[in-house]
Write an enzyme that holds these catalytic residues in place. Structure first.
Site, PDB file in Angstrom:
ATOM      1  N   TYR A  52       1.174  81.568  10.620  1.00  0.00           N
ATOM      2  CA  TYR A  52       0.917  82.995  10.851  1.00  0.00           C
ATOM      3  C   TYR A  52      -0.355  83.384  10.120  1.00  0.00           C
ATOM      4  O   TYR A  52      -0.532  83.023   8.954  1.00  0.00           O
ATOM      5  CB  TYR A  52       2.078  83.847  10.318  1.00  0.00           C
ATOM      6  CG  TYR A  52       3.032  84.265  11.414  1.00  0.00           C
ATOM      7  CD1 TYR A  52       2.569  85.018  12.489  1.00  0.00           C
ATOM      8  CD2 TYR A  52       4.379  83.910  11.378  1.00  0.00           C
ATOM      9  CE1 TYR A  52       3.422  85.398  13.510  1.00  0.00           C
ATOM     10  CE2 TYR A  52       5.243  84.295  12.398  1.00  0.00           C
ATOM     11  CZ  TYR A  52       4.760  85.037  13.464  1.00  0.00           C
ATOM     12  OH  TYR A  52       5.588  85.418  14.466  1.00  0.00           O
ATOM     13  N   GLU A  54      -1.998  86.884  10.538  1.00  0.00           N
ATOM     14  CA  GLU A  54      -2.395  88.250  10.894  1.00  0.00           C
ATOM     15  C   GLU A  54      -3.536  88.718   9.997  1.00  0.00           C
ATOM     16  O   GLU A  54      -3.514  88.464   8.785  1.00  0.00           O
ATOM     17  CB  GLU A  54      -1.225  89.236  10.715  1.00  0.00           C
ATOM     18  CG  GLU A  54      -0.166  89.108  11.767  1.00  0.00           C
ATOM     19  CD  GLU A  54       0.999  88.276  11.303  1.00  0.00           C
ATOM     20  OE1 GLU A  54       0.780  87.341  10.499  1.00  0.00           O
ATOM     21  OE2 GLU A  54       2.124  88.568  11.734  1.00  0.00           O
ATOM     22  N   ASP A 197     -16.631  92.489  32.302  1.00  0.00           N
ATOM     23  CA  ASP A 197     -15.635  91.429  32.173  1.00  0.00           C
ATOM     24  C   ASP A 197     -16.180  90.235  32.958  1.00  0.00           C
ATOM     25  O   ASP A 197     -16.123  90.217  34.185  1.00  0.00           O
ATOM     26  CB  ASP A 197     -14.296  91.914  32.748  1.00  0.00           C
ATOM     27  CG  ASP A 197     -13.247  90.802  32.796  1.00  0.00           C
ATOM     28  OD1 ASP A 197     -13.587  89.648  32.462  1.00  0.00           O
ATOM     29  OD2 ASP A 197     -12.097  91.092  33.181  1.00  0.00           O
ATOM     30  N   THR A 224     -12.547  85.422  29.583  1.00  0.00           N
ATOM     31  CA  THR A 224     -11.531  84.431  29.241  1.00  0.00           C
ATOM     32  C   THR A 224     -12.257  83.131  28.928  1.00  0.00           C
ATOM     33  O   THR A 224     -13.435  82.961  29.258  1.00  0.00           O
ATOM     34  CB  THR A 224     -10.527  84.216  30.400  1.00  0.00           C
ATOM     35  OG1 THR A 224     -11.255  84.025  31.611  1.00  0.00           O
ATOM     36  CG2 THR A 224      -9.595  85.394  30.539  1.00  0.00           C
ATOM     37  N   LYS A 227     -11.947  79.438  32.170  1.00  0.00           N
ATOM     38  CA  LYS A 227     -12.432  79.302  33.548  1.00  0.00           C
ATOM     39  C   LYS A 227     -13.711  78.456  33.534  1.00  0.00           C
ATOM     40  O   LYS A 227     -13.647  77.287  33.183  1.00  0.00           O
ATOM     41  CB  LYS A 227     -12.635  80.689  34.165  1.00  0.00           C
ATOM     42  CG  LYS A 227     -11.324  81.491  34.248  1.00  0.00           C
ATOM     43  CD  LYS A 227     -11.523  82.791  35.006  1.00  0.00           C
ATOM     44  CE  LYS A 227     -10.213  83.528  35.220  1.00  0.00           C
ATOM     45  NZ  LYS A 227      -9.871  84.463  34.146  1.00  0.00           N
ATOM     46  N   ARG A 233      -6.726  78.396  27.236  1.00  0.00           N
ATOM     47  CA  ARG A 233      -6.466  79.761  27.720  1.00  0.00           C
ATOM     48  C   ARG A 233      -6.612  80.741  26.562  1.00  0.00           C
ATOM     49  O   ARG A 233      -5.897  80.633  25.563  1.00  0.00           O
ATOM     50  CB  ARG A 233      -5.059  79.856  28.298  1.00  0.00           C
ATOM     51  CG  ARG A 233      -4.739  78.789  29.313  1.00  0.00           C
ATOM     52  CD  ARG A 233      -3.478  79.075  30.069  1.00  0.00           C
ATOM     53  NE  ARG A 233      -3.761  79.986  31.143  1.00  0.00           N
ATOM     54  CZ  ARG A 233      -4.306  79.619  32.310  1.00  0.00           C
ATOM     55  NH1 ARG A 233      -4.604  78.355  32.543  1.00  0.00           N
ATOM     56  NH2 ARG A 233      -4.543  80.497  33.248  1.00  0.00           N
TER      57      ARG A 233
END
Ligand code: DSN
Length: 420
Positions: A52, A54, A197, A224, A227, A233
């Site tokens: 974790y 954060e 985008d 993203t 692609k 991803r």
């Protein structure tokens, strides 16, 4: 590691094996998909998934961050350098979260956004009525003109009417290069923020082949990472420095919890790859392959939305060309080993489940090393598959040719040979 999984969970292992075989023996023509690097897969399957973290490097909410900080700093620095951005955030879990983060960071609920119509190439996360974002913000639409290109007089007319707080460009099926200066002029005329985008073309921008909206003064650019960029991803948010704090806070604690550090490690690797000279060459070949594929389809009389392409993708009007709905065309093509996806065409009269076309593109075949000769062959196979609907012997022959082509150009990654 593979032996361990095979022994413990053969059901999952067999599905992974099946997917590896499918990816090797079929040709991926869906323009938003790609084959990532073995090095990226290696970074993904690591102990960073246990952690974790954060917060941001140097300012986290848990201890034990020595190496997560190294990874995230590397990924951000590489992203800034590659795209020439003041600021980069690499924590967005994927495209939908990435775009939501920006809307929430820079706008208030109820504010209006001017974005591209979905059937003309826009994206679900750009305020499609079925998305939650359409309940929070007011989306207005511009379309491509009759020639398939964006008409900036029309965009300005709508902008003056609806006075958007943000002008959003970027697409998932628009086959033409975007004129970012044109959007910038409209935004300046109405005092709107600019967001692009570039998820589909992020790799082609990084590879120096398509225009970079940041060089045209855009405020925020999202992409993203899986692609044309060929990474894992994930989502990348690039912005001017003045928006850095708002965007970081909008990712965490605004929308997300713990970032996926194994993915961020893999993003860092993909960004290193994208800065290499070979990636420039890959991006150039992706575009030249698209020219050959589109050109050959046109020679065969196929109807392409806008009459061709400037980027890596094209949309074939299968109803107009072959009297076959997109859903059926996708199925026929899949049966011969060509993976495409059904696609709405501008102002489509059919539903998103049926559609009047299919979308195809060249990022994945280019990753396999295919070039002009193979793109010509793929166009021929595509047309034969749709023209000879109902001919099962013909379909079997096409399937064998696709298999043979794929065997000559293996996909990268820890994948089995086609014959395995
Ligand atoms: N699914 C991706 C695409 O195909 O364009 C983006 O949502």
């Amino acid at each position: 590691m593979r032996d361990l999984l095979q022994e413990y969970d053969p059901e999952v292992f067999d599905a992974i094996l099946g997917e590896e075989r499918r990816q090797q023996s079929e040709l991926e023509l869906i323009p938003s998909e790609n084959y990532t690097y073995p090095e990226v897969l290696a970074a993904l399957g690591t102990v960073f998934t246990n952690k974790y973290s954060e917060g941001y490097p140097g300012n986290r909410y848990y201890g034990g961050q020595t190496y997560t900080d190294v990874i995230e700093r590397l990924a951000c620095a590489r992203a800034r350098e590659l795209f020439g951005a003041d600021h980069a955030n690499v924590q967005a879990l994927s495209g939908a979260a990435m775009n939501q983060v920006v809307y929430y960071a820079l706008l208030e609920p109820g504010d209006s956004i001017l974005a591209m119509d979905l059937t003309h190439g826009g994206h679900l996360t750009h305020g499609s009525p079925v998305s939650h974002m359409a309940r929070v913000f007011q989306f207005h639409r511009y379309k491509a003109g009759a020639d398939g290109r964006i008409d900036f007089d029309e965009v300005l007319r709508i902008a003056e009417q609806v006075r958007p707080k943000m002008i959003l460009c970027g697409h998932s099926s628009y086959p033409r290069e975007l004129d970012y200066s044109g959007f910038r002029r409209v935004a300046d005329a109405v005092g709107a923020l600019t967001m692009a985008d570039v998820s589909h073309v992020g790799g082609l921008i990084a590879g120096g082949q398509l225009a970079n909206p940041l060089e045209h003064g855009f405020d925020v650019v999202t992409t993203t990472t899986h692609k044309s960029l060929r990474g894992p991803r994930g989502g990348l948010i690039l912005s001017k420095g003045e928006f850095a704090k708002k965007i970081d806070k909008s990712v965490f604690p605004g929308l997300q919890g713990g970032p996926h550090m194994h993915t961020i490690a893999a993003i860092a690797v993909a960004l290193k790859k994208a800065a290499e000279p070979e990636f420039r060459e890959y991006a150039a070949r992706t575009l030249s392959n698209a020219q050959v594929l589109a050109g050959r389809l046109l020679e065969h009389g196929a109807q392409l939305v806008s009459g061709g392409t400037d980027n890596h993708l094209m949309v074939v009007n299968t109803v107009g060309s072959y009297g076959i709905e997109g859903r059926d065309a996708q199925k026929l093509l899949e049966e011969v080993g060509l993976a495409t996806n059904k696609q709405l065409i501008p102002d489509d009269s059919l539903s998103a489940q049926r559609t009047s076309g299919v979308r195809l593109g060249t990022p994945a075949p280019t990753t396999r090393g295919m070039g002009a000769g193979e793109m010509t062959a793929v166009a021929d196979l595509f047309v034969r598959a749709l023209q000879n609907k109902g001919d099962s012997d013909g379909a079997e022959a096409i399937r064998s040719e696709v298999r043979a082509l794929c065997a000559r150009f293996p996909a990268p990654g820890p994948l089995l040979p086609t014959s395995a």
